[in-house]
Write a protein that holds these residues in place. Structure first.
Motif, PDB file in Angstrom:
ATOM      1  N   VAL A  20       0.836  -1.201   0.000  1.00 55.97           N
ATOM      2  CA  VAL A  20       0.000   0.000   0.000  1.00 55.97           C
ATOM      3  C   VAL A  20       0.870   1.250   0.000  1.00 55.97           C
ATOM      4  O   VAL A  20       0.612   2.209  -0.749  1.00 55.97           O
ATOM      5  N   LYS A  21       1.910   1.261   0.824  1.00 53.17           N
ATOM      6  CA  LYS A  21       2.815   2.417   0.910  1.00 53.17           C
ATOM      7  C   LYS A  21       3.445   2.715  -0.445  1.00 53.17           C
ATOM      8  O   LYS A  21       3.422   3.862  -0.936  1.00 53.17           O
ATOM      9  N   GLU A  22       3.999   1.686  -1.076  1.00 52.91           N
ATOM     10  CA  GLU A  22       4.669   1.895  -2.359  1.00 52.91           C
ATOM     11  C   GLU A  22       3.687   2.320  -3.442  1.00 52.91           C
ATOM     12  O   GLU A  22       4.011   3.172  -4.289  1.00 52.91           O
ATOM     13  N   SER A  23       2.491   1.752  -3.419  1.00 49.97           N
ATOM     14  CA  SER A  23       1.488   2.109  -4.427  1.00 49.97           C
ATOM     15  C   SER A  23       1.063   3.563  -4.284  1.00 49.97           C
ATOM     16  O   SER A  23       0.910   4.287  -5.276  1.00 49.97           O
ATOM     17  N   LEU A  24       0.872   4.005  -3.047  1.00 50.43           N
ATOM     18  CA  LEU A  24       0.492   5.399  -2.819  1.00 50.43           C
ATOM     19  C   LEU A  24       1.624   6.345  -3.203  1.00 50.43           C
ATOM     20  O   LEU A  24       1.388   7.436  -3.748  1.00 50.43           O
ATOM     21  N   GLU A  25       2.848   5.934  -2.941  1.00 48.85           N
ATOM     22  CA  GLU A  25       3.994   6.790  -3.274  1.00 48.85           C
ATOM     23  C   GLU A  25       4.156   6.962  -4.776  1.00 48.85           C
ATOM     24  O   GLU A  25       4.629   8.005  -5.240  1.00 48.85           O
ATOM     25  N   THR A  26       3.732   5.954  -5.560  1.00 48.54           N
ATOM     26  CA  THR A  26       3.803   6.100  -7.017  1.00 48.54           C
ATOM     27  C   THR A  26       2.798   7.137  -7.512  1.00 48.54           C
ATOM     28  O   THR A  26       2.917   7.629  -8.634  1.00 48.54           O
ATOM     29  N   ILE A  79     -10.519  10.104   7.979  1.00 47.92           N
ATOM     30  CA  ILE A  79     -10.092   8.796   8.485  1.00 47.92           C
ATOM     31  C   ILE A  79     -10.783   7.697   7.693  1.00 47.92           C
ATOM     32  O   ILE A  79     -12.011   7.672   7.592  1.00 47.92           O
ATOM     33  N   ILE A  80      -9.980   6.791   7.140  1.00 49.92           N
ATOM     34  CA  ILE A  80     -10.491   5.608   6.453  1.00 49.92           C
ATOM     35  C   ILE A  80     -10.069   4.384   7.265  1.00 49.92           C
ATOM     36  O   ILE A  80      -8.896   4.227   7.605  1.00 49.92           O
ATOM     37  N   PHE A  81     -11.028   3.512   7.579  1.00 44.87           N
ATOM     38  CA  PHE A  81     -10.717   2.266   8.266  1.00 44.87           C
ATOM     39  C   PHE A  81     -10.531   1.143   7.252  1.00 44.87           C
ATOM     40  O   PHE A  81     -11.296   1.036   6.283  1.00 44.87           O
ATOM     41  N   LEU A  82      -9.530   0.300   7.494  1.00 43.59           N
ATOM     42  CA  LEU A  82      -9.314  -0.917   6.723  1.00 43.59           C
ATOM     43  C   LEU A  82      -9.636  -2.093   7.627  1.00 43.59           C
ATOM     44  O   LEU A  82      -9.117  -2.186   8.738  1.00 43.59           O
ATOM     45  N   THR A  83     -10.494  -3.003   7.165  1.00 44.58           N
ATOM     46  CA  THR A  83     -10.862  -4.116   8.036  1.00 44.58           C
ATOM     47  C   THR A  83     -11.437  -5.276   7.244  1.00 44.58           C
ATOM     48  O   THR A  83     -11.973  -5.091   6.150  1.00 44.58           O
ATOM     49  N   ALA A  84     -11.326  -6.458   7.826  1.00 45.22           N
ATOM     50  CA  ALA A  84     -11.959  -7.637   7.243  1.00 45.22           C
ATOM     51  C   ALA A  84     -13.391  -7.783   7.737  1.00 45.22           C
ATOM     52  O   ALA A  84     -14.156  -8.564   7.200  1.00 45.22           O
ATOM     53  N   LYS A  85     -13.770  -7.011   8.749  1.00 48.44           N
ATOM     54  CA  LYS A  85     -15.128  -7.060   9.282  1.00 48.44           C
ATOM     55  C   LYS A  85     -16.093  -6.396   8.307  1.00 48.44           C
ATOM     56  O   LYS A  85     -15.758  -5.403   7.683  1.00 48.44           O
ATOM     57  N   SER A  86     -17.304  -6.930   8.210  1.00 47.19           N
ATOM     58  CA  SER A  86     -18.226  -6.384   7.211  1.00 47.19           C
ATOM     59  C   SER A  86     -19.668  -6.291   7.699  1.00 47.19           C
ATOM     60  O   SER A  86     -20.554  -5.955   6.931  1.00 47.19           O
ATOM     61  N   GLU A 111      -9.406   1.643  -5.660  1.00 47.40           N
ATOM     62  CA  GLU A 111     -10.546   2.022  -4.830  1.00 47.40           C
ATOM     63  C   GLU A 111     -10.095   2.855  -3.640  1.00 47.40           C
ATOM     64  O   GLU A 111     -10.730   3.850  -3.282  1.00 47.40           O
ATOM     65  N   LEU A 112      -8.993   2.460  -3.011  1.00 53.70           N
ATOM     66  CA  LEU A 112      -8.476   3.236  -1.887  1.00 53.70           C
ATOM     67  C   LEU A 112      -8.128   4.651  -2.325  1.00 53.70           C
ATOM     68  O   LEU A 112      -8.468   5.628  -1.643  1.00 53.70           O
ATOM     69  N   ILE A 113      -7.480   4.789  -3.467  1.00 52.97           N
ATOM     70  CA  ILE A 113      -7.071   6.112  -3.945  1.00 52.97           C
ATOM     71  C   ILE A 113      -8.279   6.972  -4.284  1.00 52.97           C
ATOM     72  O   ILE A 113      -8.321   8.172  -3.966  1.00 52.97           O
ATOM     73  N   VAL A 114      -9.299   6.371  -4.892  1.00 55.28           N
ATOM     74  CA  VAL A 114     -10.524   7.121  -5.202  1.00 55.28           C
ATOM     75  C   VAL A 114     -11.161   7.631  -3.916  1.00 55.28           C
ATOM     76  O   VAL A 114     -11.610   8.783  -3.837  1.00 55.28           O
ATOM     77  N   ARG A 115     -11.178   6.802  -2.903  1.00 50.72           N
ATOM     78  CA  ARG A 115     -11.804   7.208  -1.640  1.00 50.72           C
ATOM     79  C   ARG A 115     -10.988   8.285  -0.932  1.00 50.72           C
ATOM     80  O   ARG A 115     -11.544   9.177  -0.295  1.00 50.72           O
ATOM     81  N   LEU A 120     -10.642  14.006   0.578  1.00 52.93           N
ATOM     82  CA  LEU A 120      -9.921  15.278   0.501  1.00 52.93           C
ATOM     83  C   LEU A 120     -10.819  16.366  -0.074  1.00 52.93           C
ATOM     84  O   LEU A 120     -10.768  17.522   0.352  1.00 52.93           O
ATOM     85  N   ASN A 121     -11.649  16.001  -1.034  1.00 52.67           N
ATOM     86  CA  ASN A 121     -12.593  16.976  -1.589  1.00 52.67           C
ATOM     87  C   ASN A 121     -13.644  17.372  -0.566  1.00 52.67           C
ATOM     88  O   ASN A 121     -14.073  18.521  -0.519  1.00 52.67           O
TER      89      ASN A 121
END
Length: 226
Positions: A20-26, A79-86, A111-115, A120-121
């Motif tokens: 995730v870190k590397e993908s966001l940095e790109t 704040i965005i939460f990441l979880t396996a709970k649904s 999807e993470l980047i779109v969110r 931010l908007n």
């Protein structure tokens, strides 16, 4: 996207966190990766991040606890939460602890980047709005309070944003699909159930003025009447 956009990523799974870190940095985000809740809080204090991406289940301090602590200091940071709970109750709990969005694992980076962009908007959404009259109530979006006479209730971040949109369409229909996409990211059944829970919570907090109602306009959305 400017390099000034700083992402605090709290993820205790090393391989996922690194991906995730590397993908966001790109995408030219600046990313600080914490491996537990305590380190994430230290990064929050030291790095002045723009957005928080928090895993719910972490050692030392879980994501919900971390978000609750940060919300006491900063009511507006996304704040965005990441979880396996649904389950709906898990999503509601996340929003009650100050989350703005909820992304279920496994997720796509796109999807993470779109969110992130969507949040931010939304940060620009009237964070400076002060007192709004709702019948005999006074709603302060900035402080996230709803007051009547001598009583004042503290709203969660999600409740305050939802009520703000309702007040902007006072005595008019707030389109259900619009608000689901705006505040929940998608207009699916799962998110609709979550929104219904928050509508019920707001109704209870507004019940001291019998002239104030949030009605369900079947097939269209909600209407705040006052």
């Amino acid at each position: 996207m400017s390099k000034s956009i700083k992402i605090l990523l709290a993820e205790d799974e090393p391989s996922l966190g690194q991906i995730v870190k590397e993908s966001l940095e790109t995408r030219n985000f600046e990313v600080f990766h914490a491996i537990d809740g305590e380190q994430a809080y230290e990064f929050y204090q030291d790095k002045n991040p723009t957005v928080l991406v928090l895993d719910v289940m972490m050692p030392k301090k879980d994501g919900f606890t971390l978000a609750k602590e940060i919300r006491q200091e900063n009511k507006h940071i996304p704040i965005i939460f990441l979880t396996a709970k649904s389950q709906t109750k898990d999503v509601v709990e996340g929003f009650e602890h100050g989350g703005n969005d909820y992304l279920k694992k496994p997720f796509s980076m796109e999807e993470l980047i779109v969110r992130i962009h969507a949040l931010l908007n939304r940060v620009e959404l009237k964070t400076d709005v002060e007192n709004i009259s709702i019948g005999n109530y006074t709603f302060n979006h900035t402080k996230q309070t709803l007051s009547i006479n001598e009583d004042s209730a503290l709203l969660t971040h999600k409740e305050a944003e939802l009520l703000l949109h309702l007040t902007q369409k006072k005595n008019e229909i707030l389109d259900r699909t619009f608000i689901l996409k705006k505040l929940w990211g998608h207009d699916d059944f799962f998110n609709a159930r979550s929104m219904d829970v928050f509508i019920s919570k707001l109704r209870k907090k507004l019940k001291k003025d019998e002239n104030v109602q949030i009605i369900n306009v079947r097939g269209y959305g909600y209407k705040l009447i006052c």
